[in-house]
Design a protein around this motif. Structure first.
Motif, PDB file in Angstrom:
ATOM      1  N   VAL A   1       0.771  -1.507  -0.281  1.00 21.23           N
ATOM      2  CA  VAL A   1      -0.481  -0.217   0.113  1.00 21.23           C
ATOM      3  C   VAL A   1       0.168   1.297  -0.225  1.00 21.23           C
ATOM      4  CG1 VAL A   1      -1.478   1.311   1.208  1.00 21.23           C
ATOM      5  CG2 VAL A   1      -2.498  -0.925   1.146  1.00 21.23           C
ATOM      6  N   ALA A   2       1.555   1.263   0.832  1.00 24.68           N
ATOM      7  CA  ALA A   2       2.572   2.845   1.036  1.00 24.68           C
ATOM      8  C   ALA A   2       3.604   3.089  -0.359  1.00 24.68           C
ATOM      9  CB  ALA A   2       3.718   1.985   2.015  1.00 24.68           C
ATOM     10  N   THR A   3       4.132   1.909  -0.855  1.00 24.14           N
ATOM     11  CA  THR A   3       4.729   2.132  -2.071  1.00 24.14           C
ATOM     12  C   THR A   3       3.885   2.367  -3.346  1.00 24.14           C
ATOM     13  OG1 THR A   3       5.119  -0.675  -2.806  1.00 24.14           O
ATOM     14  CG2 THR A   3       6.698   0.423  -1.357  1.00 24.14           C
TER      15      THR A   3
ATOM     16  N   VAL B   1       8.242  10.389   0.391  1.00 22.00           N
ATOM     17  CA  VAL B   1       7.377  11.110   1.996  1.00 22.00           C
ATOM     18  C   VAL B   1       7.589   8.934   2.424  1.00 22.00           C
ATOM     19  CG1 VAL B   1       6.081  10.779   3.209  1.00 22.00           C
ATOM     20  CG2 VAL B   1       7.342  12.968   1.900  1.00 22.00           C
ATOM     21  N   THR B   2       6.494   8.705   0.957  1.00 24.65           N
ATOM     22  CA  THR B   2       6.278   7.262   1.435  1.00 24.65           C
ATOM     23  C   THR B   2       7.219   6.517   1.184  1.00 24.65           C
ATOM     24  OG1 THR B   2       4.816   6.606  -0.642  1.00 24.65           O
ATOM     25  CG2 THR B   2       3.425   7.349   1.300  1.00 24.65           C
TER      26      THR B   2
ATOM     27  N   SER C   1      13.846   7.969  -7.121  1.00 28.35           N
ATOM     28  CA  SER C   1      12.887   8.176  -8.041  1.00 28.35           C
ATOM     29  C   SER C   1      12.061   9.259  -7.779  1.00 28.35           C
ATOM     30  CB  SER C   1      12.182   7.276  -8.854  1.00 28.35           C
ATOM     31  OG  SER C   1      13.614   5.383  -9.258  1.00 28.35           O
ATOM     32  N   TYR C   2      11.150   9.349  -6.855  1.00 29.14           N
ATOM     33  CA  TYR C   2      10.188  10.017  -6.787  1.00 29.14           C
ATOM     34  C   TYR C   2      10.090  11.708  -6.612  1.00 29.14           C
ATOM     35  CZ  TYR C   2       6.199   6.469  -6.499  1.00 29.14           C
ATOM     36  OH  TYR C   2       5.321   5.360  -7.124  1.00 29.14           O
ATOM     37  N   LEU C   3      11.297  11.406  -5.881  1.00 28.93           N
ATOM     38  CA  LEU C   3      12.593  12.778  -5.599  1.00 28.93           C
ATOM     39  C   LEU C   3      12.598  13.599  -7.087  1.00 28.93           C
ATOM     40  CD1 LEU C   3      13.675  15.276  -4.178  1.00 28.93           C
ATOM     41  CD2 LEU C   3      15.337  13.789  -3.339  1.00 28.93           C
TER      42      LEU C   3
ATOM     43  N   ALA D   1      12.837   0.436  -2.106  1.00 33.74           N
ATOM     44  CA  ALA D   1      12.440   1.170  -1.887  1.00 33.74           C
ATOM     45  C   ALA D   1      12.921   2.088  -2.481  1.00 33.74           C
ATOM     46  CB  ALA D   1      11.993   0.446  -0.647  1.00 33.74           C
ATOM     47  N   PHE D   2      14.885   1.900  -2.261  1.00 31.52           N
ATOM     48  CA  PHE D   2      15.492   2.823  -2.026  1.00 31.52           C
ATOM     49  C   PHE D   2      15.769   3.785  -2.792  1.00 31.52           C
ATOM     50  CE2 PHE D   2      19.766   4.384  -2.926  1.00 31.52           C
ATOM     51  CZ  PHE D   2      19.752   5.261  -1.749  1.00 31.52           C
TER      52      PHE D   2
END
Length: 464
Positions: free
Chosen positions: A292-294, A446-447, A362-364, A356-357
């Motif tokens: 869910v978080a990712t 953030v997530t 990537s999102y940043l 996750a790392f």
């Protein structure tokens, strides 16, 4: 290395009737280790591993699989059931992405604004959310062949209704049959049934390869049909492909390939209590939370990507289709090659931590995208991280329950994705309007950072 897997206990096995069949027990990925005549769990905290005796029993299954019917392709021998499942997933993906490529433009022609388009996306996600766990339970009880046929019947009905839609109410009606449109889940059920636990993540990844090929070809076909014929003709082609898959499934997929089925007294498809009990399996909630978080940030981004491509980057339908194909190629490479290589060298916990790392970074980067070329560059690490997260969590979830309940657990996994998609359009529309496109990247940063920190703590605890 310790792996994020939980094997079911012998007390659970006693509740099920195991029906081993050599013809049903083969697979196309040279998966040669068996489920194990005696299951035992060796854990380090919450991280179970395979024992040495399990490995010996698994390796003894290698010769048994060689006696099952196979087909030869490019000089290699493959499991016929799995090969046809891959072909069906390719057709399903092609049909789905054909209609996905033209759906925003078709809905816009019929007068749907971005808000209505978001409601359409939410409707699709909600009905899939409702059907996912029930569909998985249906497959456990009545067989994955019937389940796959049902999914293609639902897909054909959805695409046909979309083709004949002349107003917005009919567009909403076309979303309703998708309650049972879970061909990918049916394919995962088949692959899970015929492959061994040690190779399951790799097998599920290779199934994603077939989906990725369809994702590459489908949007291009949809864009070309829309350009030279009409948007409606594209959805008709998607409907025809789904009908072809029904025939292929009936001819080539056995009526039952599951090694174990639920007890005869437990035959209620709508047994919600049974479905909820699966969530209490050791490690299941932890994996679902990670999923869910990712998944929320990318779900929001995906739900709004067509609008962003149309309004921010000014992409026509044809170019938008090319971007989708580009994403499909990357997912295809990662799932077809990367998953197999990485899962052989690293534990599932380490893969989850690494992906996750990658997502955090990537999102940043996504937050600072201003051109379509920058977007294409960011897609490389983003799709890589997401693919590993999705495949590994899905595989790990199937290890938390017995063989008889893997379909229902896959249904729960799909339900998580559907829940995210049901909320994403509404949340994404608000974020895009109030905070702009860059807010998607900040949310993902953030997530993903929180997930990375949690997994790092879990890794340290495992080492201690």
């Amino acid at each position: 290395m310790s792996e994020l897997r939980t094997r079911y206990s012998t007390t659970n096995v006693d509740k099920y009737d195991h029906t081993m069949n050599s013809e049903q027990d083969m697979n196309s990925f040279d998966d040669t280790m068996m489920e194990g005549h005696s299951e035992r769990t060796a854990t380090t905290g919450n991280m179970p591993t395979y024992s040495a005796s399990d490995m010996k029993v698994d390796s003894s299954r290698e010769e048994d699989d060689l006696d099952t019917p196979r087909v030869r392709l490019f000089g290699r021998s493959f499991n016929r059931v799995v090969m046809m499942t891959h072909f069906n997933i390719f057709l399903y993906s092609s049909a789905f992405w054909i209609q996905t490529a033209v759906f925003p433009y078709l809905s816009k022609e019929l007068g749907a604004d971005p808000v209505v388009f978001g409601y359409l996306q939410t409707t699709f996600a909600v009905v899939q959310l409702a059907g996912g766990p029930v569909f998985g339970r249906f497959g456990d009880l009545f067989g994955s062949r019937i389940a796959m046929m049902l999914s293609f019947v639902a897909a054909a009905a959805s695409y046909f209704l979309l083709a004949v839609s002349t107003n917005i109410p009919l567009l909403f009606l076309s979303r309703l049959p998708s309650v049972f449109m879970h061909a990918m889940q049916a394919g995962q059920m088949i692959v899970t049934d015929v492959c061994v636990p040690k190779q399951r993540a790799d097998a599920l990844g290779k199934l994603g390869l077939s989906y990725g090929i369809g994702m590459v070809i489908g949007p291009v076909i949809g864009g070309l049909i829309a350009k030279f014929f009409s948007l409606e003709k594209a959805t008709v082609v998607a409907c025809i492909l789904s009908l072809v898959s029904i025939a292929i499934t009936y001819i080539y997929i056995p009526a039952s390939i599951k090694k174990a089925t639920p007890a005869e007294t437990d035959n209620n498809v709508f047994n919600i209590k049974k479905i909820l009990e699966l969530m209490a399996a050791p490690g299941a909630i932890f994996l679902i939370i990670i999923k869910v978080a990712t998944g929320i940030p990318i779900g929001i981004f995906q739900s709004m990507f067509s609008i962003v491509a149309l309004d921010m980057f000014k992409l026509p339908a044809e170019q938008n289709s090319y971007i989708m194909s580009y994403i499909g190629i990357m997912a295809m490479i990662v799932q077809g090659v990367g998953i197999g290589v990485v899962t052989k060298r690293f534990s599932e916990l380490n893969i989850l931590f690494g992906s996750a790392f990658i997502l955090t970074v990537s999102y940043l980067m996504l937050s600072f995208v201003t051109t379509i070329w920058q977007m294409c560059f960011v897609f490389i690490p983003l799709i890589t991280g997401l693919t590993f997260q999705n495949v590994v969590t899905t595989s790990a979830l199937t290890h938390t329950v017995s063989v008889a309940d893997t379909g229902a657990m896959l249904g729960l996994s799909m339900a998580v994705n559907s829940l995210i998609r049901s909320l994403s359009p509404t949340v994404g529309g608000y974020m895009l309007k109030e905070y702009g496109f860059e807010s998607f990247g900040y949310l993902g940063f953030v997530t993903s950072f929180i997930v990375t920190a949690v997994l790092f703590v879990r890794k340290r605890a495992e080492l201690d």
